[in-house]
Write an enzyme that holds these catalytic residues in place. Sequence first.
Site, PDB file in Angstrom:
ATOM      1  CE  LYS A  93      -3.288   2.743   2.511  1.00 60.07           C
ATOM      2  NZ  LYS A  93      -3.687   3.188   3.853  1.00 60.07           N
ATOM      3  N   GLY A 154      -8.166   9.495   9.513  1.00 57.97           N
ATOM      4  CA  GLY A 154      -8.496   9.675  10.919  1.00 57.97           C
ATOM      5  C   GLY A 154      -9.539  10.724  11.219  1.00 57.97           C
ATOM      6  CB  ALA A 181      -8.280   7.743   4.428  1.00 57.18           C
ATOM      7  N   GLY A 182     -10.890   8.154   6.224  1.00 56.92           N
ATOM      8  CA  GLY A 182     -12.001   9.056   6.493  1.00 56.92           C
ATOM      9  C   GLY A 182     -13.258   8.396   7.015  1.00 56.92           C
ATOM     10  CG  ASN A 203      -6.107   1.542  11.843  1.00 54.16           C
ATOM     11  OD1 ASN A 203      -4.900   1.498  11.658  1.00 54.16           O
ATOM     12  ND2 ASN A 203      -6.610   1.175  13.020  1.00 54.16           N
ATOM     13  CB  THR A 204      -8.962   6.109  13.037  1.00 54.92           C
ATOM     14  OG1 THR A 204      -7.655   6.275  12.490  1.00 54.92           O
ATOM     15  CG2 THR A 204      -9.101   6.972  14.278  1.00 54.92           C
TER      16      THR A 204
END
Length: 254
Positions: A93, A154, A181-182, A203-204
């Site tokens: 990635k 994040g 993301a986001g 992830n976050t």
Amino acid sequence: MPIFYGTHVESPLMLGTAQYPSPAIMAEAFRASDAGIATVSLRREGGAGQDFFNLINSLSVRILPNTAGCHSVREAVTTAQMARELFGTPWIKLEVIRDDDTLCPDVVALIEAARILSDDGFQVFPYCIEDLSVCGRLLDAGCQVLMPWGAPIGSGRGLNNVYGLRSLRAHFPDVALVVDAGIGLPSHAAQAMELGYDAVLLNTAVAKAGDPVAMARAMALAIEAGRLAHAATPIEARDMAAPSTPVFGMAVLG
């Protein structure tokens, strides 16, 4: 289910391995999510020792190393080469960041690094923006997967540019696309899948939730709901009402 570089993946949920309260909670979250891929940052986790890598291997999912934290072509290429040696996979990635406030990809450096790595036998998963020209150049550089952001990493803002993401899907119907993301809520993940995307990477939203295990399960269910909804061909949105009950044959009174 998604296919990346000829490899069938068992789940459209790709889950990161950073920021969890403990390794045990991370492992439990992965089990609850049924994620098909785990992303691992060599730069962030490299100092965690053998125990961390043993835990990652015990998850029984495919590993996608990333170049998180890299700010130049040279740095990203070197990190990718180290990751290939450590994890024994051509998958990478690719992240090359220009601005630390937004963590927006440096698209010029990204395209250059993608070309170098593709020529070196890597199978590149580029973290990019939803720009058609940038994505086209990444494909020209050898990428067979595109990973446009939904919003800054994040931020939990969801899909900031639904129009752009929808246009990207329409423009590249045969390319594997992943929203990366986001994502902050299960509804964000479901929306990405409803647009016809092949997978979602997050992830976050799980790691920093009050209950990461419950959130991991919620994300898995939302992604499956979105995937099924897209396959069912949803109705088109319209500006005017449309009666859902029959109007022909009704009695006229008065």
